[in-house]
Design a protein around this motif. Sequence first.
Motif, PDB file in Angstrom:
ATOM      1  N   PHE A 189      46.928  58.251  32.689  1.00  0.00           N
ATOM      2  CA  PHE A 189      46.432  59.514  32.132  1.00  0.00           C
ATOM      3  C   PHE A 189      46.345  60.585  33.212  1.00  0.00           C
ATOM      4  N   PHE A 190      45.828  60.209  34.376  1.00  0.00           N
ATOM      5  CA  PHE A 190      45.748  61.161  35.486  1.00  0.00           C
ATOM      6  C   PHE A 190      47.155  61.663  35.849  1.00  0.00           C
ATOM      7  N   GLN A 191      48.118  60.735  35.906  1.00  0.00           N
ATOM      8  CA  GLN A 191      49.500  61.121  36.226  1.00  0.00           C
ATOM      9  C   GLN A 191      50.032  62.109  35.192  1.00  0.00           C
ATOM     10  N   ASP A 192      49.781  61.834  33.910  1.00  0.00           N
ATOM     11  CA  ASP A 192      50.252  62.732  32.848  1.00  0.00           C
ATOM     12  C   ASP A 192      49.610  64.109  32.954  1.00  0.00           C
ATOM     13  N   TRP A 193      48.320  64.154  33.238  1.00  0.00           N
ATOM     14  CA  TRP A 193      47.637  65.444  33.351  1.00  0.00           C
ATOM     15  C   TRP A 193      48.186  66.251  34.523  1.00  0.00           C
ATOM     16  N   LEU A 194      48.433  65.585  35.647  1.00  0.00           N
ATOM     17  CA  LEU A 194      48.977  66.297  36.799  1.00  0.00           C
ATOM     18  C   LEU A 194      50.404  66.749  36.555  1.00  0.00           C
ATOM     19  N   LYS A 195      51.169  65.947  35.865  1.00  0.00           N
ATOM     20  CA  LYS A 195      52.544  66.318  35.523  1.00  0.00           C
ATOM     21  C   LYS A 195      52.553  67.596  34.669  1.00  0.00           C
ATOM     22  N   ALA A 196      51.583  67.718  33.776  1.00  0.00           N
ATOM     23  CA  ALA A 196      51.502  68.871  32.877  1.00  0.00           C
ATOM     24  C   ALA A 196      51.189  70.174  33.607  1.00  0.00           C
ATOM     25  N   VAL A 197      50.681  70.077  34.829  1.00  0.00           N
ATOM     26  CA  VAL A 197      50.420  71.276  35.630  1.00  0.00           C
ATOM     27  C   VAL A 197      51.739  71.957  36.017  1.00  0.00           C
ATOM     28  N   GLU A 198      52.816  71.161  36.040  1.00  0.00           N
ATOM     29  CA  GLU A 198      54.174  71.646  36.316  1.00  0.00           C
ATOM     30  C   GLU A 198      54.314  72.261  37.709  1.00  0.00           C
ATOM     31  N   TYR A 199      53.733  71.607  38.679  1.00  0.00           N
ATOM     32  CA  TYR A 199      53.916  71.991  40.083  1.00  0.00           C
ATOM     33  C   TYR A 199      55.220  71.365  40.540  1.00  0.00           C
ATOM     34  N   LYS A 200      56.131  72.160  41.019  1.00  0.00           N
ATOM     35  CA  LYS A 200      57.512  71.704  41.249  1.00  0.00           C
ATOM     36  C   LYS A 200      57.744  70.962  42.564  1.00  0.00           C
ATOM     37  N   LYS A 201      56.927  71.206  43.561  1.00  0.00           N
ATOM     38  CA  LYS A 201      57.175  70.604  44.867  1.00  0.00           C
ATOM     39  C   LYS A 201      56.724  69.151  44.908  1.00  0.00           C
ATOM     40  N   ASN A 202      57.429  68.337  45.698  1.00  0.00           N
ATOM     41  CA  ASN A 202      57.065  66.933  45.892  1.00  0.00           C
ATOM     42  C   ASN A 202      55.729  66.891  46.629  1.00  0.00           C
ATOM     43  N   SER A 203      54.693  66.432  45.936  1.00  0.00           N
ATOM     44  CA  SER A 203      53.354  66.539  46.502  1.00  0.00           C
ATOM     45  C   SER A 203      52.463  65.395  46.050  1.00  0.00           C
ATOM     46  N   GLU A 204      51.266  65.373  46.633  1.00  0.00           N
ATOM     47  CA  GLU A 204      50.349  64.274  46.360  1.00  0.00           C
ATOM     48  C   GLU A 204      48.904  64.754  46.428  1.00  0.00           C
ATOM     49  N   ILE A 205      48.087  64.179  45.553  1.00  0.00           N
ATOM     50  CA  ILE A 205      46.641  64.394  45.536  1.00  0.00           C
ATOM     51  C   ILE A 205      45.990  63.021  45.434  1.00  0.00           C
ATOM     52  N   THR A 206      44.890  62.843  46.147  1.00  0.00           N
ATOM     53  CA  THR A 206      44.102  61.626  46.002  1.00  0.00           C
ATOM     54  C   THR A 206      42.851  61.961  45.204  1.00  0.00           C
ATOM     55  N   ILE A 207      42.574  61.123  44.192  1.00  0.00           N
ATOM     56  CA  ILE A 207      41.360  61.267  43.398  1.00  0.00           C
ATOM     57  C   ILE A 207      40.505  60.037  43.634  1.00  0.00           C
ATOM     58  N   LYS A 208      39.285  60.264  44.114  1.00  0.00           N
ATOM     59  CA  LYS A 208      38.337  59.171  44.345  1.00  0.00           C
ATOM     60  C   LYS A 208      37.247  59.276  43.288  1.00  0.00           C
ATOM     61  N   ILE A 209      37.057  58.198  42.556  1.00  0.00           N
ATOM     62  CA  ILE A 209      35.987  58.117  41.577  1.00  0.00           C
ATOM     63  C   ILE A 209      34.741  57.660  42.329  1.00  0.00           C
ATOM     64  N   VAL A 210      33.662  58.428  42.218  1.00  0.00           N
ATOM     65  CA  VAL A 210      32.484  58.176  43.044  1.00  0.00           C
ATOM     66  C   VAL A 210      31.230  57.964  42.203  1.00  0.00           C
ATOM     67  N   THR A 211      30.213  57.400  42.862  1.00  0.00           N
ATOM     68  CA  THR A 211      28.899  57.219  42.251  1.00  0.00           C
ATOM     69  C   THR A 211      28.112  58.527  42.357  1.00  0.00           C
ATOM     70  N   GLU A 212      26.984  58.560  41.676  1.00  0.00           N
ATOM     71  CA  GLU A 212      26.112  59.736  41.776  1.00  0.00           C
ATOM     72  C   GLU A 212      25.611  59.916  43.214  1.00  0.00           C
ATOM     73  N   ASP A 213      25.269  58.825  43.881  1.00  0.00           N
ATOM     74  CA  ASP A 213      24.792  58.916  45.265  1.00  0.00           C
ATOM     75  C   ASP A 213      25.871  59.475  46.189  1.00  0.00           C
ATOM     76  N   GLU A 214      27.104  59.012  46.008  1.00  0.00           N
ATOM     77  CA  GLU A 214      28.204  59.532  46.834  1.00  0.00           C
ATOM     78  C   GLU A 214      28.405  61.023  46.582  1.00  0.00           C
ATOM     79  N   MET A 215      28.367  61.432  45.308  1.00  0.00           N
ATOM     80  CA  MET A 215      28.575  62.846  44.991  1.00  0.00           C
ATOM     81  C   MET A 215      27.453  63.703  45.563  1.00  0.00           C
ATOM     82  N   ARG A 216      26.216  63.214  45.495  1.00  0.00           N
ATOM     83  CA  ARG A 216      25.099  63.952  46.076  1.00  0.00           C
ATOM     84  C   ARG A 216      25.319  64.135  47.590  1.00  0.00           C
TER      85      ARG A 216
END
Length: 147
Positions: A20-47
């Motif tokens: 799903f994340f891949q599909d959502w990023l694909k829909a942004v239609e950014y043309k350059k070969n690129s990468e993003i890292t998404i880290k799923i975090v706890t509430e404590d980490e986000m704080r």
Amino acid sequence: MINCIIINDIDGEYVPKDIFFQDWLKAVEYKKNSEITIKIVTEDEMREFNKLYKGEDKISDTLAFPFEKMNIDNKIILGDIAMCAKKINNDALVYKKNKIDRWAHLTIHSVLHILGYLHDNEANQKKMEKREIDILRKFNILNPYEI
């Protein structure tokens, strides 16, 4: 196209499948070969991220960390995103949204921040929201700013 690396060590919270994340990023239609890292975090980490990077003692749903001109192996490393699963899922209930729709919206919102979109004034906010709404429409997700 933006490739997405998901880091998820969270148990007991709903997190969409990586595809799903891949599909959502694909829909942004950014043309350059690129990468993003998404880290799923706890509430404590986000704080802790908010304290460290924004000087705020709070839990936010997402934080985006854009990089500047980082190229590795002919790939542009655009940045990192932290997403708090518990906050996103709880807010989906509060805002009466489907969890997956809320995840889609916040992923796209965060990616647009990585790409330089801002909502620091009314004109920029309208531009960013329009782009989000247009991308979400591809997934039959209604305007997230309407209640």
